[in-house]
Design a protein around this motif. Sequence first.
Motif, PDB file in Angstrom:
ATOM      1  N   ASP A  29       0.818  -1.207   0.000  1.00 37.48           N
ATOM      2  CA  ASP A  29       0.000   0.000   0.000  1.00 37.48           C
ATOM      3  C   ASP A  29       0.859   1.268   0.000  1.00 37.48           C
ATOM      4  N   LEU A  30       1.961   1.223   0.750  1.00 38.81           N
ATOM      5  CA  LEU A  30       2.824   2.395   0.886  1.00 38.81           C
ATOM      6  C   LEU A  30       3.812   2.560  -0.271  1.00 38.81           C
ATOM      7  N   ALA A  31       3.977   1.511  -1.081  1.00 33.67           N
ATOM      8  CA  ALA A  31       5.041   1.501  -2.085  1.00 33.67           C
ATOM      9  C   ALA A  31       4.921   2.623  -3.105  1.00 33.67           C
ATOM     10  N   GLU A  32       3.723   3.100  -3.355  1.00 30.58           N
ATOM     11  CA  GLU A  32       3.531   4.156  -4.357  1.00 30.58           C
ATOM     12  C   GLU A  32       2.944   5.429  -3.764  1.00 30.58           C
ATOM     13  N   ARG A  33       2.983   5.540  -2.443  1.00 31.92           N
ATOM     14  CA  ARG A  33       2.322   6.675  -1.807  1.00 31.92           C
ATOM     15  C   ARG A  33       3.311   7.646  -1.179  1.00 31.92           C
ATOM     16  N   GLY A  34       3.087   8.945  -1.441  1.00 31.12           N
ATOM     17  CA  GLY A  34       3.821  10.001  -0.754  1.00 31.12           C
ATOM     18  C   GLY A  34       5.323   9.956  -0.944  1.00 31.12           C
ATOM     19  N   ASP A  35       6.027  10.579  -0.017  1.00 34.43           N
ATOM     20  CA  ASP A  35       7.484  10.634  -0.017  1.00 34.43           C
ATOM     21  C   ASP A  35       8.038   9.239   0.234  1.00 34.43           C
ATOM     22  N   SER A  36       8.981   8.812  -0.608  1.00 30.51           N
ATOM     23  CA  SER A  36       9.468   7.431  -0.542  1.00 30.51           C
ATOM     24  C   SER A  36      10.160   7.118   0.783  1.00 30.51           C
ATOM     25  N   ARG A  37      10.929   8.082   1.290  1.00 32.26           N
ATOM     26  CA  ARG A  37      11.630   7.847   2.554  1.00 32.26           C
ATOM     27  C   ARG A  37      10.651   7.757   3.718  1.00 32.26           C
ATOM     28  N   GLU A  38       9.688   8.674   3.745  1.00 30.21           N
ATOM     29  CA  GLU A  38       8.691   8.656   4.817  1.00 30.21           C
ATOM     30  C   GLU A  38       7.845   7.391   4.750  1.00 30.21           C
ATOM     31  N   ALA A  39       7.538   6.934   3.534  1.00 33.62           N
ATOM     32  CA  ALA A  39       6.763   5.700   3.391  1.00 33.62           C
ATOM     33  C   ALA A  39       7.534   4.509   3.950  1.00 33.62           C
ATOM     34  N   LEU A  40       8.829   4.436   3.626  1.00 34.98           N
ATOM     35  CA  LEU A  40       9.655   3.338   4.136  1.00 34.98           C
ATOM     36  C   LEU A  40       9.755   3.398   5.656  1.00 34.98           C
ATOM     37  N   LEU A  41       9.976   4.597   6.197  1.00 32.63           N
ATOM     38  CA  LEU A  41      10.088   4.735   7.649  1.00 32.63           C
ATOM     39  C   LEU A  41       8.773   4.418   8.348  1.00 32.63           C
ATOM     40  N   GLU A  42       7.665   4.793   7.733  1.00 28.24           N
ATOM     41  CA  GLU A  42       6.363   4.468   8.321  1.00 28.24           C
ATOM     42  C   GLU A  42       6.186   2.959   8.412  1.00 28.24           C
TER      43      GLU A  42
END
Length: 199
Positions: A75-88
């Motif tokens: 779900d997060l792989a294509e959403r928002g800032d890539s670094r913030e998505a990974l950290l989330e």
Amino acid sequence: MADSRRADARRNHTRILAVAEAEVATRGAAASLEQIARTAGVGSATVRRHFPTRRALLEAVSRRRIEALCARARDLAERGDSREALLEWLGEVVGYCVTAAGLATALSYDAAGADPAHGNACSAALEEAAEPLLERAARDGAVTEGVTVEDLITLSVGIALATEHHRDPAARADELFRLTVAGLSPERARRGSQGPLKA
């Protein structure tokens, strides 16, 4: 007769898994296979037929949580800032490992405890699901070159295991996770989420 045996095996599996979930919730990765067998009303050999290793049992108990983390990564792989998505996502992995008894052990890369035929199925599933999330962050220059999903899972598991006996494991794990992301450099800590993710 064969159908009856298969039905019995399915019932045993369901009963053993339900008992195992309760036992792991209480005792974590140290849950006793013998106690699980006694509570389920089956022999130890029956438990071991369904779950030949402790790792296999922990993986089965953790399956729903692993599936949720895999879905979250996708779900997060294509959403928002890539670094913030990974950290989330990583923060959620740490949180799950802290609150879900046995999950950190199920995810650990302990060769001695892994099923030699199948390796670590839980970690393998997370690696596959999170790879696009990490690749996107790497393309954006948000992750140090060479960092792998295995590295990140190992880091998350380490934080969870290191804090499991703390008076407030969740809060302490979150502190260590934030420290890990910020690094020890005062300059990087001040920059917060602006610098590359170091694992």
